[in-house]
Structures are given as structure tokens and as C-alpha cells.
Design a protein around this motif. Sequence first.
Motif, PDB file in Angstrom:
ATOM      1  N   ALA A   1       7.351  21.016   9.631  1.00  0.00           N
ATOM      2  CA  ALA A   1       8.088  22.262   9.788  1.00  0.00           C
ATOM      3  C   ALA A   1       7.350  23.391  10.470  1.00  0.00           C
ATOM      4  O   ALA A   1       6.260  23.215  10.936  1.00  0.00           O
TER       5      ALA A   1
ATOM      6  N   THR B   1       8.974  19.191   0.787  1.00  0.00           N
ATOM      7  CA  THR B   1       8.832  18.972   2.221  1.00  0.00           C
ATOM      8  C   THR B   1       8.298  17.606   2.614  1.00  0.00           C
ATOM      9  O   THR B   1       8.510  17.146   3.718  1.00  0.00           O
TER      10      THR B   1
ATOM     11  N   VAL C   1       5.612  17.661   9.930  1.00  0.00           N
ATOM     12  CA  VAL C   1       5.851  18.542   8.777  1.00  0.00           C
ATOM     13  C   VAL C   1       4.508  19.096   8.320  1.00  0.00           C
ATOM     14  O   VAL C   1       3.696  18.374   7.756  1.00  0.00           O
TER      15      VAL C   1
ATOM     16  N   SER D   1       6.183  24.321   6.373  1.00  0.00           N
ATOM     17  CA  SER D   1       7.437  23.572   6.328  1.00  0.00           C
ATOM     18  C   SER D   1       8.386  24.035   5.233  1.00  0.00           C
ATOM     19  O   SER D   1       9.584  23.761   5.314  1.00  0.00           O
TER      20      SER D   1
END
Length: 484
Positions: free
Chosen positions: A14, A363, A370, A375
Motif C-alpha cells: 500500500a 494488510t 504492500v 498500507s
Amino acid sequence: MRKTPPRRTLLAFALLTLAPAAAVSAPAGGADLVIEHVTVVPMTDGGAEIRDQTVVIRDGRIAEIGPSTAKRLNAPGRHVDGSHEWLIPGLTDAHAHLENDRILRLVLHAPDLPAGATKDEDVFLPYVANGVTQVVDLSATSETFAQRAAIDNGRVLGPHIVTAAMIDGAAPVWPIGMTRAAADPEAGRRAVRDAAKEGYDLIKVYSRLDLPTFTAIVDEARKQHLPVVGHIPAREQGLTERFFQPGYTVVAHAEEFAQQTAAPDEAAIARYVDMAKRNGTGLIATLTLDERILEEMRDPSSLERRPELAALNPLWRELVLKHNPYVGQSSPAAIARIEKIVAFNRKLVAVFEAAGVPVLAGTDSPVPGVVPGYSLPDELEALTVSGLTPKQALESATRRPNQWLGSAKNRGVVAVGAQADLLLLGADPLADIRNVRRIEAVIVGGGLHSRAELDEKIAALRARHAFAGTNSLPASAPAASTPD
């Protein structure tokens, strides 16, 4: 954690850009920290925003909350003006995998990796800088306990760590040392008893357990008062409901349900939700996981446009950029499968939430793409895209995971007596969940760390990692294994 088996899915990561903030420092000499004129977002059950409050933090806990007009403005301690700011609980990532030297050696197939390849302060800084003050490590090792002690003793700035011992079947997906193998029910019970003696908080069940061994693990965990979280084994075998047993408290991924059939079956979602609700089993969504995998499979160059990768350990960053299993397995058929899983996950999460089954934010970092810490805000946004309100999404990372862990009076709320792990935000997260990125300061154990301080530390971390380069992985670096 997961290896990428044929026809099965994978994972993801993320993004978060660091926002500017007020330069305030922690109180010295144990003095109180007094935040005045702040809007409190308590996240207690039924609690609403309370404007113009003064919050007094003493000895690492919230000592007082009350109207600013009634407070002694000249009280001793460090005073912070919270006007135009929102005070919320620190965030919990309910599904993470913390790095340490052992984990890197095993995951990267690099047994000769020297001690010190990971540095605790570098592992944990991205979490704190992004407002994550608690993580549930679903592949904890003995080294994780040393990391937790370093944080608890104040030697390292980092989140509170909850530890899970992972148990898999006779031929485990992950190496022994990262997981435990249980070939039969008695071995499963023994693994649970060992984990309880070693001080683990949770048991994580994994994909290759057979039903009798899974049943024995869950039963023994109940006897040892250890909640069970994890995968739903026996994919595509029609046994899904038989795994929903008392003590199996949380499913680790939405995609676990997507993989119970050869192709994700949206018609089965109502049945899955009924199974979970009747058993009292919650769900860690990990939506960003598959969304990020899909992104990098469609467009591998998207990884180069993610500045948060600079916060990764150089060895892990090299895996992500040069040995990424999802990029390596990209094909039209594989992309189409992940597209179906992403669509399934969103619908599943919406129905879980509507049915009152607890949805938690997690996550699965550091799956390629990620990034730890960065994230979780992405995950909260993904939850709102799936239909949760900003308040529900914020609950998924504050009160709800602590209700699951039995720590709801101590963490995940802004309340008198609770641990002072808090975020000062520059905008209202209940108006727009993206405002969780607007961090002005992070308070960990009562110590206040300003945005300016955290930005400076992150810049130094990125510079160290850039200097280290990305050419250190052995030739045998993995092409098909990452945490799950």
C-alpha cells in the motif's frame, strides 16, 4: 504467509504520503502532556465526537478528559494546542508479518545472511510514522518477543506487538522456524501447548492442516485460552462449514472464502456469513492485498511509482522489484482470476458488515507491493469503497481488533484509563477516512512525536536504505514465496 500454489491467489501492499505537522515534543521528566481544545473521537461503543476538550496524559495513560473551559490551563506539564485537530486512538494492523533476521533468512532463502540485516528501529518506524500503534504478527518467532521487549522497555520506538504462533500441516508451506508442523491431532495439541508455554497470544492455523488436526488445535487452544485466527484449510473440498468451530475466532483474509470453490462463488456469500455469524467468527478483510497484487500484475511498472517502497529493507525491496512472484506469474488467466477475487472480496466484506459480523483492518504486509505502515490507510479506504462508512472503517482499526484481543478497555479507544497510544489529525476522519493520513502527531505510550520529527526520521531511513543499494540477494532468491 503464503507460497503461491497453482491456481491459488497471493497477496499485496500500500501507499501513504506523509503530511506536514506541528512541531511538538514529548513532555520531559514524566510531566503531564495536556492537549487542549481538541475534538475527541473516542471510538468507544456508541461514543460520538466531543468538541473543545482537554485531554491529560500521565504516566503513559489517559488521566483526564473534560471540557477545555473547565480545565486548569496553567496545570504543570507540556501543553499542546489541539484547536482544529482531532484526537483518535492509534491504529491496529490486525494482520502483519514483522521482519527480523530469521524471517529474512527463511523467506529470502539466504541462510548466510549476517546478524543485523534488519534493525528494529527501521522495521518499526514506518508503522509509527503512519499512525499504527499496534500490530498483530501472524508469523511471530522467538525474535519477535525480543523486539516487543525492546519497544516495551523504551529502547526502540514502535507499536505494541501481539504474537501469533503459526501451525501448518505435515508438509508446511513455510519453513520450520517460521511455522510449526502438525501431522496429526496429537502433534497439533502439542504445538498449541508449546506455544502457550512460550507466551504467544494467539494461534494461527494454516492452509495444509487436515480437519482432525485443525479440530484438535482449536480445542486445545480453547483449553489454553488462546484465540485462533487463520486460514480455512481444505480449499475446494466442500468442507468449509466444518472448520467453523468454537474457538476459531477470526478468518485471516476475505480471499479465504473466495478460494473455497474453484472460482469465487458470490452466490455462496450469504452462506459464508451465516457460518461466521453462528460461530462468532470475525473477518480480517485484507482487501488491499489482492488489489495491490492485481495492480502490479496488470502493470509491473506501478511498483516504481510507489515512493513508500523506499522505506523497505533493501533486501526486501530487491525482492519486490526484481524477483516479484506476482509479476513473474502474470498472465491473462491469472489476472482474470485475481479480478474475480477482488470483486468477490468487496461484496463479501459489505455483507459481513451489514450482518454485524466484525470486520477488522489488516494488510498482510510486507507482501510484495504492500508496505508496512503505509498500507493500513489504503486498507481503510478500500473498506469504504466496499461500503463501510468512515466510522465503521475506523472502528475496524481501533475498537474492534481490541475487542477481539480482549483489550478494548485499554487500547483502541480514547477513554480515561486507556493506554495513551493516540493520533492527532489535521482533519476529521469521520467525514472522510482519507483524513487518517493527515497526522499532526503520534502519541505512543504517552510520548508525543510530531509530524516534523517523524518525517525527519523517515527521510533518514530512506537515505540509509538507498545507500545500502539493492544488489545483495543470493542467486537463489525466491521467485514464488512471500508472507501471508
